[in-house]
Scaffold this motif. Structure first.
Motif, PDB file in Angstrom:
ATOM      1  N   VAL A 181      -1.631  -0.593  -6.953  1.00  0.00           N
ATOM      2  CA  VAL A 181      -2.829  -0.557  -6.103  1.00  0.00           C
ATOM      3  C   VAL A 181      -3.549  -1.898  -6.165  1.00  0.00           C
ATOM      4  N   SER A 182      -3.650  -2.453  -7.392  1.00  0.00           N
ATOM      5  CA  SER A 182      -4.292  -3.758  -7.542  1.00  0.00           C
ATOM      6  C   SER A 182      -3.549  -4.824  -6.745  1.00  0.00           C
ATOM      7  N   ASP A 183      -2.217  -4.782  -6.784  1.00  0.00           N
ATOM      8  CA  ASP A 183      -1.418  -5.748  -6.021  1.00  0.00           C
ATOM      9  C   ASP A 183      -1.640  -5.564  -4.515  1.00  0.00           C
ATOM     10  N   ALA A 184      -1.679  -4.295  -4.084  1.00  0.00           N
ATOM     11  CA  ALA A 184      -1.863  -4.008  -2.654  1.00  0.00           C
ATOM     12  C   ALA A 184      -3.235  -4.474  -2.179  1.00  0.00           C
ATOM     13  N   VAL A 185      -4.262  -4.253  -3.004  1.00  0.00           N
ATOM     14  CA  VAL A 185      -5.611  -4.700  -2.631  1.00  0.00           C
ATOM     15  C   VAL A 185      -5.645  -6.218  -2.497  1.00  0.00           C
ATOM     16  N   GLY A 186      -5.008  -6.911  -3.430  1.00  0.00           N
ATOM     17  CA  GLY A 186      -4.972  -8.369  -3.360  1.00  0.00           C
ATOM     18  C   GLY A 186      -4.286  -8.867  -2.105  1.00  0.00           C
ATOM     19  N   LEU A 187      -3.158  -8.241  -1.759  1.00  0.00           N
ATOM     20  CA  LEU A 187      -2.448  -8.637  -0.545  1.00  0.00           C
ATOM     21  C   LEU A 187      -3.252  -8.316   0.709  1.00  0.00           C
ATOM     22  N   ALA A 188      -3.954  -7.187   0.687  1.00  0.00           N
ATOM     23  CA  ALA A 188      -4.789  -6.816   1.835  1.00  0.00           C
ATOM     24  C   ALA A 188      -5.940  -7.803   2.020  1.00  0.00           C
ATOM     25  N   GLN A 189      -6.540  -8.211   0.907  1.00  0.00           N
ATOM     26  CA  GLN A 189      -7.627  -9.187   0.984  1.00  0.00           C
ATOM     27  C   GLN A 189      -7.115 -10.529   1.506  1.00  0.00           C
ATOM     28  N   THR A 190      -5.937 -10.904   1.067  1.00  0.00           N
ATOM     29  CA  THR A 190      -5.346 -12.150   1.562  1.00  0.00           C
ATOM     30  C   THR A 190      -5.093 -12.066   3.059  1.00  0.00           C
ATOM     31  N   ALA A 191      -4.538 -10.927   3.519  1.00  0.00           N
ATOM     32  CA  ALA A 191      -4.259 -10.748   4.942  1.00  0.00           C
ATOM     33  C   ALA A 191      -5.542 -10.771   5.762  1.00  0.00           C
ATOM     34  N   GLU A 192      -6.581 -10.152   5.204  1.00  0.00           N
ATOM     35  CA  GLU A 192      -7.860 -10.094   5.915  1.00  0.00           C
ATOM     36  C   GLU A 192      -8.496 -11.469   6.040  1.00  0.00           C
ATOM     37  N   SER A 193      -8.260 -12.332   5.059  1.00  0.00           N
ATOM     38  CA  SER A 193      -8.892 -13.656   5.069  1.00  0.00           C
ATOM     39  C   SER A 193      -8.220 -14.632   6.023  1.00  0.00           C
ATOM     40  N   LEU A 194      -7.012 -14.303   6.452  1.00  0.00           N
ATOM     41  CA  LEU A 194      -6.299 -15.209   7.342  1.00  0.00           C
ATOM     42  C   LEU A 194      -6.792 -15.046   8.777  1.00  0.00           C
ATOM     43  N   THR A 195      -7.075 -16.150   9.425  1.00  0.00           N
ATOM     44  CA  THR A 195      -7.509 -16.119  10.822  1.00  0.00           C
ATOM     45  C   THR A 195      -6.547 -16.932  11.666  1.00  0.00           C
ATOM     46  N   VAL A 196      -6.387 -16.486  12.880  1.00  0.00           N
ATOM     47  CA  VAL A 196      -5.527 -17.200  13.820  1.00  0.00           C
ATOM     48  C   VAL A 196      -6.416 -17.980  14.777  1.00  0.00           C
TER      49      VAL A 196
ATOM     50  N   ALA B  27       0.833  -1.202   0.000  1.00  0.00           N
ATOM     51  CA  ALA B  27       0.000   0.000   0.000  1.00  0.00           C
ATOM     52  C   ALA B  27       0.868   1.254   0.000  1.00  0.00           C
ATOM     53  N   ALA B  28       1.952   1.220   0.804  1.00  0.00           N
ATOM     54  CA  ALA B  28       2.849   2.383   0.849  1.00  0.00           C
ATOM     55  C   ALA B  28       3.552   2.582  -0.486  1.00  0.00           C
ATOM     56  N   LYS B  29       3.948   1.479  -1.115  1.00  0.00           N
ATOM     57  CA  LYS B  29       4.619   1.565  -2.417  1.00  0.00           C
ATOM     58  C   LYS B  29       3.675   2.126  -3.472  1.00  0.00           C
ATOM     59  N   ALA B  30       2.400   1.686  -3.439  1.00  0.00           N
ATOM     60  CA  ALA B  30       1.418   2.175  -4.408  1.00  0.00           C
ATOM     61  C   ALA B  30       1.146   3.652  -4.200  1.00  0.00           C
ATOM     62  N   ALA B  31       1.142   4.062  -2.941  1.00  0.00           N
ATOM     63  CA  ALA B  31       0.834   5.467  -2.651  1.00  0.00           C
ATOM     64  C   ALA B  31       1.912   6.399  -3.200  1.00  0.00           C
ATOM     65  N   GLY B  32       3.166   5.916  -3.247  1.00  0.00           N
ATOM     66  CA  GLY B  32       4.248   6.788  -3.709  1.00  0.00           C
ATOM     67  C   GLY B  32       4.662   6.550  -5.138  1.00  0.00           C
ATOM     68  N   ALA B  33       3.946   5.712  -5.854  1.00  0.00           N
ATOM     69  CA  ALA B  33       4.337   5.359  -7.226  1.00  0.00           C
ATOM     70  C   ALA B  33       3.907   6.412  -8.238  1.00  0.00           C
ATOM     71  N   ASP B  34       4.586   6.392  -9.358  1.00  0.00           N
ATOM     72  CA  ASP B  34       4.195   7.280 -10.462  1.00  0.00           C
ATOM     73  C   ASP B  34       2.837   6.840 -10.992  1.00  0.00           C
ATOM     74  N   ALA B  35       2.178   7.747 -11.688  1.00  0.00           N
ATOM     75  CA  ALA B  35       0.818   7.497 -12.161  1.00  0.00           C
ATOM     76  C   ALA B  35       0.747   6.295 -13.083  1.00  0.00           C
ATOM     77  N   ASP B  36       1.770   6.097 -13.931  1.00  0.00           N
ATOM     78  CA  ASP B  36       1.693   5.009 -14.897  1.00  0.00           C
ATOM     79  C   ASP B  36       1.854   3.637 -14.234  1.00  0.00           C
ATOM     80  N   LYS B  37       2.409   3.597 -13.038  1.00  0.00           N
ATOM     81  CA  LYS B  37       2.592   2.323 -12.328  1.00  0.00           C
ATOM     82  C   LYS B  37       1.584   2.139 -11.185  1.00  0.00           C
ATOM     83  N   ARG B  38       0.896   3.206 -10.808  1.00  0.00           N
ATOM     84  CA  ARG B  38       0.063   3.164  -9.597  1.00  0.00           C
ATOM     85  C   ARG B  38      -1.091   2.156  -9.705  1.00  0.00           C
ATOM     86  N   GLU B  39      -1.743   2.095 -10.862  1.00  0.00           N
ATOM     87  CA  GLU B  39      -2.918   1.228 -10.992  1.00  0.00           C
ATOM     88  C   GLU B  39      -2.564  -0.229 -10.701  1.00  0.00           C
ATOM     89  N   GLN B  40      -1.446  -0.698 -11.259  1.00  0.00           N
ATOM     90  CA  GLN B  40      -1.056  -2.088 -11.030  1.00  0.00           C
ATOM     91  C   GLN B  40      -0.634  -2.307  -9.586  1.00  0.00           C
TER      92      GLN B  40
END
Length: 500
Positions: free
Chosen positions: A155-170, A140-153
């Protein structure tokens, strides 16, 4: 004839107490599987307590092991869970805590083993979840500081990782037993523990908690639904908990005064909480106990502990409950028992009519008990065999035991309104000192909340007549015309000295 003209001097016999001592059978420990019956008997001998105390707790222990992990298919859509609410009432100095510890120690050992088994998985899941959150945060931090031409991809990667993290339960640490916890805590624990929990205590504090010791108002939802297995959903700002089939077991040893007090708590009876408990009220042995007793044989103790742990661990693996079937012969025995009990539930004339809310759940309690006895007999293979007719008859014997004790307990609670009203009439008769009284005069001295109309007197006075406190008679006419005189009652001359 006027009251002062009555010359008859009737002979009165000693009146019968309104609620004389009921016959309270001892706990039928002989119907337990051998390993369980031997341990219960040995505990009762060493601690010099009635068999009822360790017997009742033993049922709770089986229910704690099986609740939420096994259900019984009776017939059609009728299924029963295997959790129970059991309470044994004994006065102080009856070694309730010592008996509780002896019976429940194997559950704590099983809980310890479950925790040890789960520890590696919990550590691995916690580490995986932490690393996933860190990876999502970095993305998420990397996406926030990325250039416009790279940000969309990115952000998509960050969302996927966030969803994966959210789905994990201890996974949480396994917990089988809780003490006197609040209603909110019990609800959360059941949710965390996959729908099952046992509240076991040698005190009755849980009743105070349900009555609202901390919240100021009764909160019994989880205790109502946790017995029946009804869906429980909590939606609050601070938490949301969904439990499709909660299975709560309660095993308590309390003082008799606790039962008297809970009967007065508003809502306990009306909402059916009192009807969910199996009650035992044995006679105390204090004053008659032997000083030197036989200790529990080591082989009996080891066998009990091993079998309780084995049963608990075997059922703990089931996420979908194991389904236990009845044999055709067991079902026939159950049907015959239901046919015997059903007529007794009639409000008028039924032996169990005044406790029909409780007795209406009796067949279900017998089915649950049969399943527990079956599982105790077949520790890790119970789901592969049907419940036999002998096991069902054993459960029926236990059901008949609890029925006899429930009648005594509900006497203590004042569950029979006719008896309660008859006592109110007796109190007025004592206070007024009448030897002869009209129904109308008696009615004017009684509370309208208990006796709204003069006709409401009839069941109470009939009961008092049957017990020898009153004799109804019809006075003679004083004239040839008009209505006949109202009925009158002669009062037992020794009533002032009689305790009902």
């Amino acid at each position: 004839m006027a009251p002062d003209e009555v010359t008859e001097q009737p002979v009165w016999e000693e009146p019968i107490p309104l609620s004389g001592p009921r016959h309270l059978p001892p706990f039928p420990v002989h119907v337990f599987p051998a390993w369980l019956g031997e341990f219960v008997t040995a505990v009762a001998e060493e601690t010099q307590t009635p068999l009822d105390l360790p017997g009742s707790i033993a049922l709770s222990v089986l229910a704690a092991a099986a609740g939420g992990r096994a259900v019984v298919h009776v017939r059609g859509n009728w299924r029963e869970p295997t959790n129970l609410y059991v309470v044994c009432a004994l006065p102080p100095a009856n070694r309730k805590s010592a008996v509780f510890a002896l019976l429940t120690d194997p559950l704590y050992e099983a809980e310890r083993q479950l925790k040890a088994q789960m520890a590696p998985a919990i550590v691995e899941a916690a580490l995986t979840a932490r690393l996933a959150r860190e990876a999502a945060d970095k993305a998420a931090a990397k996406a926030a500081g990325a250039d416009a031409d790279k940000r969309e991809q990115l952000v998509s990667d960050a969302v996927g990782l966030a969803q994966t993290a959210e789905s994990l339960t201890v996974p949480v640490e396994p917990l089988l037993l809780a003490d006197d916890s609040t209603s909110e805590t019990v609800t959360s624990l059941i949710s965390e523990q996959g729908g099952r929990l046992a509240v076991m205590s040698a005190e009755g504090g849980i009743f105070d908690i349900i009555a609202g010791r901390y919240s100021g108002a009764p909160n019994m939802e989880v205790f109502l639904k946790g017995h029946a297995g009804d869906r429980l959903r909590v939606n609050r700002q601070t938490r949301r908990e969904y439990i499709d089939h909660p299975a709560l077991t309660i095993g308590l040893a309390v003082q008799p005064d606790v039962l008297r007090d809970i009967a007065k708590v508003r809502g306990f009876d009306g909402r059916g909480l009192l009807a969910r408990f199996l009650y035992s009220m044995p006679v105390s042995l204090v004053g008659e106990r032997e000083i030197v007793t036989d200790p529990i044989p080591e082989s009996v103790r080891i066998r009990y502990e091993r079998n309780v742990v084995t049963l608990t661990l075997a059922l703990a693996e089931w996420t979908d409950p194991a389904v236990i079937q009845l044999s055709p012969e067991a079902d026939k025995a159950l049907i015959a028992y239901q046919q015997r009990v059903e007529p007794q539930l009639k409000v008028r004339g039924g032996a169990l009519g005044h406790i029909a809310n409780w007795a209406g759940k009796l067949a279900g309690a017998v089915v649950r008990t049969a399943a527990l006895l079956h599982l105790a007999e077949h520790l890790d293979t119970g789901h592969t065999k049907p419940v036999t007719v002998d096991t069902m008859q054993a459960a029926i014997s236990i059901g008949e035991y609890f029925t006899a004790h429930a009648l005594a307990v509900f006497d203590v609670m004042g569950a029979d309104p006719t008896v309660a009203r008859a006592r109110a009439v007796l109190e007025v008769l004592r206070t007024e000192g009448w030897q002869d009284v009209s129904r109308r005069d008696l009615f004017t001295k009684l509370s309208r909340s208990e006796f709204p109309n003069v006709t409401d007197l009839e069941p109470a006075t009939t009961l008092l007549e049957e017990h020898g406190y009153l004799r109804a008679y019809q006075p003679e006419r004083t004239g040839a015309r008009g209505r006949p005189p109202a009925p009158r009652y002669r009062v037992h001359p020794a009533l002032m000295e009689v305790t009902a």
